[in-house]
Design a protein around this motif. Structure first.
Motif, mmCIF file in Angstrom:
data_model
loop_
_atom_site.group_PDB
_atom_site.id
_atom_site.type_symbol
_atom_site.label_atom_id
_atom_site.label_comp_id
_atom_site.label_asym_id
_atom_site.label_seq_id
_atom_site.Cartn_x
_atom_site.Cartn_y
_atom_site.Cartn_z
ATOM 1 N N LYS A 151 0.806 -1.221 0.000
ATOM 2 C CA LYS A 151 0.000 0.000 0.000
ATOM 3 C C LYS A 151 0.840 1.273 0.000
ATOM 4 N N THR A 152 2.109 1.143 -0.330
ATOM 5 C CA THR A 152 2.993 2.305 -0.434
ATOM 6 C C THR A 152 3.016 2.817 -1.863
ATOM 7 N N ASP A 153 2.885 4.120 -2.016
ATOM 8 C CA ASP A 153 3.054 4.767 -3.310
ATOM 9 C C ASP A 153 4.492 5.264 -3.368
ATOM 10 N N MET A 154 5.313 4.613 -4.200
ATOM 11 C CA MET A 154 6.735 4.932 -4.256
ATOM 12 C C MET A 154 7.025 5.880 -5.407
ATOM 13 N N CYS A 155 7.626 7.028 -5.099
ATOM 14 C CA CYS A 155 7.966 8.025 -6.117
ATOM 15 C C CYS A 155 9.481 8.091 -6.260
ATOM 16 N N LEU A 156 9.985 7.779 -7.467
ATOM 17 C CA LEU A 156 11.427 7.719 -7.723
ATOM 18 C C LEU A 156 11.684 8.195 -9.149
ATOM 19 N N ASP A 157 12.718 8.984 -9.335
ATOM 20 C CA ASP A 157 13.111 9.431 -10.670
ATOM 21 C C ASP A 157 13.890 8.315 -11.354
ATOM 22 N N MET A 158 13.179 7.418 -12.042
ATOM 23 C CA MET A 158 13.820 6.271 -12.679
ATOM 24 C C MET A 158 14.706 6.684 -13.849
ATOM 25 N N SER A 159 14.332 7.756 -14.553
ATOM 26 C CA SER A 159 15.049 8.129 -15.772
ATOM 27 C C SER A 159 16.517 8.461 -15.497
ATOM 28 N N SER A 160 16.799 9.094 -14.364
ATOM 29 C CA SER A 160 18.180 9.436 -14.036
ATOM 30 C C SER A 160 19.030 8.193 -13.848
ATOM 31 N N PHE A 161 18.466 7.188 -13.195
ATOM 32 C CA PHE A 161 19.228 5.968 -12.946
ATOM 33 C C PHE A 161 19.388 5.148 -14.229
ATOM 34 N N LYS A 162 18.389 5.217 -15.089
ATOM 35 C CA LYS A 162 18.531 4.539 -16.372
ATOM 36 C C LYS A 162 19.678 5.138 -17.172
ATOM 37 N N GLY A 163 19.921 6.434 -16.970
ATOM 38 C CA GLY A 163 20.986 7.103 -17.704
ATOM 39 C C GLY A 163 22.358 6.549 -17.407
ATOM 40 N N ILE A 164 22.612 6.168 -16.158
ATOM 41 C CA ILE A 164 23.916 5.608 -15.800
ATOM 42 C C ILE A 164 24.160 4.307 -16.563
ATOM 43 N N PHE A 165 23.141 3.456 -16.612
ATOM 44 C CA PHE A 165 23.292 2.183 -17.299
ATOM 45 C C PHE A 165 23.432 2.394 -18.818
ATOM 46 N N ALA A 166 22.618 3.303 -19.366
ATOM 47 C CA ALA A 166 22.642 3.559 -20.799
ATOM 48 C C ALA A 166 24.000 4.093 -21.251
ATOM 49 N N ALA A 167 24.622 4.908 -20.406
ATOM 50 C CA ALA A 167 25.910 5.512 -20.765
ATOM 51 C C ALA A 167 27.044 4.495 -20.818
ATOM 52 N N ASN A 168 26.840 3.330 -20.200
ATOM 53 C CA ASN A 168 27.927 2.354 -20.104
ATOM 54 C C ASN A 168 27.607 1.034 -20.799
ATOM 55 N N GLU A 169 26.571 1.023 -21.619
ATOM 56 C CA GLU A 169 26.203 -0.203 -22.350
ATOM 57 C C GLU A 169 27.229 -0.489 -23.430
#
Length: 249
Positions: A231-249
């Protein structure tokens, strides 16, 4: 000197009907051994002693990745300025136990290849995190841990088989960290009964642990899953963290 790899720390807002909590997430990427060695000054004295017992480079790297990510996440939540003051011990099931000046804060740690991630959260609001590489070489191992109902559920997902299997595995491992069982329990007990598809993430619901859910998202060729109370509504900026992975693929 601080490590030269990439590191990003962000806030997690955890909203419930009766209260609002704050957590933090750190994701980091280090590749060269020189970058890993620069993490050592940030270790607590007892963590340094443990590092000295590790003889294999892969194990040393994963330990340093996990500890650095966890310290960064914990520092963001506790306002501790010196990472070496944060001591992360291991419990009897190898679960991380955080010791800091601010009580009742805990961490969950994951590492995969050259990536490390951790979440820090109030002990009153349990959470767990896992990151897994999408890899067809793991298909047999992942398939061995799913049920017939899960096989049917993933057939309708708009993702590849290997992505779906990794999604299930990561959601289950994140839950196992919440429950502090690790890999000592059959993952079939953590069966996922339903998967909701959203624009940029998935929500996994558990058959036998209905009080929890997992928020999962793809990050490059990896899956990240965070388990939290249903029942927790979790708010997180996922796009920023995706950027770290995308930059090192």
């Amino acid at each position: 000197m601080a490590p030269e790899g990439q590191c990003l720390v962000g806030e997690i807002l955890l909203t419930r009907q009766e209260n609002t909590y704050k957590g933090s997430l750190c994701c980091c990427y280090f590749q060269s051994m020189a970058e890993f060695e620069r993490i050592i000054p940030y270790l607590h004295a007892e963590e340094r002693d443990y590092l000295d017992t590790l003889t294999f480079e892969k194990r040393r790297r994963s330990f340093l990745l996990g500890r650095f990510a966890a310290k960064q996440a914990a520092a963001a939540l506790t306002d501790e300025e010196k990472l070496e003051n944060i001591h992360i011990q291991s419990g009897i099931f190898d679960q991380p136990i955080l010791t800091s000046a601010k009580p009742n804060i805990q961490v969950s740690i994951t590492h995969c290849n050259d990536y490390g991630a951790a979440i820090a959260f109030p002990e009153a609001h349990p959470m767990g995190i896992d990151v897994e590489k999408i890899d067809d070489q793991k298909r047999s191992a992942f398939e061995s841990q799913i049920t017939m109902a899960e096989k049917e559920n993933i057939n309708d997902l708009p993702i590849s088989l290997d992505t779906a299997l990794t999604l299930l595995w990561s959601a289950k491992e994140a839950l196992s960290k919440v429950l502090k069982t690790g890999l000592t329990t059959s993952f079939k007990i953590f069966e996922v009964s339903k998967i909701e598809v959203h624009d940029d993430h998935f929500i996994c619901f558990y058959k036998n642990f209905k009080q929890y859910k997992a928020i999962a998202f793809t990050v490059g060729s990896y899956i990240c899953a965070i388990t939290c109370p249903l029942k927790t509504d979790m708010c997180l900026d996922m796009s920023s963290f995706k950027g770290i992975f995308a930059a090192n693929e």
